[in-house]
Design an enzyme around this catalytic site. Sequence first.
Site, PDB file in Angstrom:
ATOM      1  N   GLU A  44     -11.717  -4.563   4.687  1.00 28.01           N
ATOM      2  CA  GLU A  44     -11.848  -3.107   4.779  1.00 28.01           C
ATOM      3  C   GLU A  44     -10.826  -2.667   5.809  1.00 28.01           C
ATOM      4  OE1 GLU A  44     -14.557   0.096   6.960  1.00 28.01           O
ATOM      5  OE2 GLU A  44     -15.733  -1.458   5.954  1.00 28.01           O
ATOM      6  N   CYS A  63     -14.955   4.499  10.411  1.00 28.76           N
ATOM      7  CA  CYS A  63     -14.057   4.297   9.271  1.00 28.76           C
ATOM      8  C   CYS A  63     -14.254   5.356   8.197  1.00 28.76           C
ATOM      9  CB  CYS A  63     -14.260   2.903   8.682  1.00 28.76           C
ATOM     10  SG  CYS A  63     -15.970   2.516   8.260  1.00 28.76           S
TER      11      CYS A  63
END
Length: 479
Positions: free
Chosen positions: A227, A264
């Site tokens: 990620e 994020c």
Amino acid sequence: MTTTSTSELDDILARAAAAAPLWARSTASERASWLRAAADALDAAADELVPIADRETRLGETRLRGEVARTSGQLRLFAAVVEEGSYLELTVDDADPTATPPRPELRRLLVPVGPVAVFSASNFPFAFSVAGGDTASALASGAPVVVKAHSGHLELSRRTSDIVEAALTAAGAPPASVQLVEGREAGNALVQHPLVQAAGFTGSISGGRALFDLAVGRPDPIPFYGELGSVNPVVITPSAVAARGDELAQGLVGSFTMGVGQFCTKPGVVFIPTDAGFEASVAALVPATTGGDLLTDRITEAFPAGISALESDPSVEVLARGDGGAAEPIVLVTDAAAVAARPELLLEEVFGPVTLLVQYSSTDELHAALRAVPGSLTATLHSEPADDVDQTLALLQARAGRVLFAGWPTGVAVTWSQQHGGPWPATTSLHTSVGATAIRRFLRPVAYQSAPESLLPEVLRDATLATLPHRRNGVLRVP
């Protein structure tokens, strides 16, 4: 900072390899009990761990206690996933000699890949770290884990590793179920080690891409579930601004400043209609916000550099700034034509409390800019029922793994249906790192053809199949 040596790494992986078959052979009840034991141990140690985490990350006790609860909750979710059993994708086709061509009996399931490397994130010292979602899902799959500790919270990583490993061993799990390595060189060597069979990573695009290249460049390439970066586009329609502009402005400001902008899923680019007044609503709120310390020296140095890069574009103006703090909240404004022309500059993720408002004057202009948006973890659409947003929605869906129609993307529920992953550069795969199906990353399929029952895995035998969700001859059966 301590660095794990090559010989130490070899010893750690040898222990993980010895634990792997024991994890793979464990029953659902055993594995679930081990995961719950780790969860209970984390909760019991919160009073010890939270002060360590706060000293290293400055994230604050309230946030960190909530993150401990999220981390133990993830472990308990995966215990339930293991017990429920559908994650195994058990499938049987009975033999049929009359079929063309004749069909043998086939029985299929998913099995753990073997030892998994996990790379901790800076911004979630519990939930994406030693005992976080990658570790929980890997253990649930039946794979031991070697964690590369993040340099931003080494003391916490060491203590968490000790607590989790002790709890697992006391509950009956094999020794060396969760181990720790330290140092960048050790991390590089970890992903290249022949005993590691998969890796999970949360971090920067540059760091993740370097590790991804090492993983796929091995003589025996392994899956690397990274990620990496995400701007998380938001589209607000003119009618949404007219109906609830002040409410939307409050939600945006709260979201992009949450955790000093170090999530994020922070909304990093927000498409707004020109001359609808949304900028004024945002500008009125931002001066009352405060910044704060960022997690690491590297992030602290990168934040002003990222702001300067955005401001260097002639289309960009500063709309509003917050009131102080090491990282001061800031809202910038540009236009859709500039984004469509220079996405490599204007759509670069900046980690910290900043968001970019992008003004659009027509649907065509909006859509042209959206086509330039890179893959993201989330996309958000704020519209009203009468709006024609089918094409806008299609563009957003093509760029994100989770599409929101209310609220803001910061905050990721840990559930069976969650998707936390999207097209590159949000992730290096199509899988999720949060939620029940994160377990799928660390499993591989095996089919048994015409096997004697005595040689089948227990879960593929008819007596056990009757107690688990499975598909037989194309028909889904749920006990």
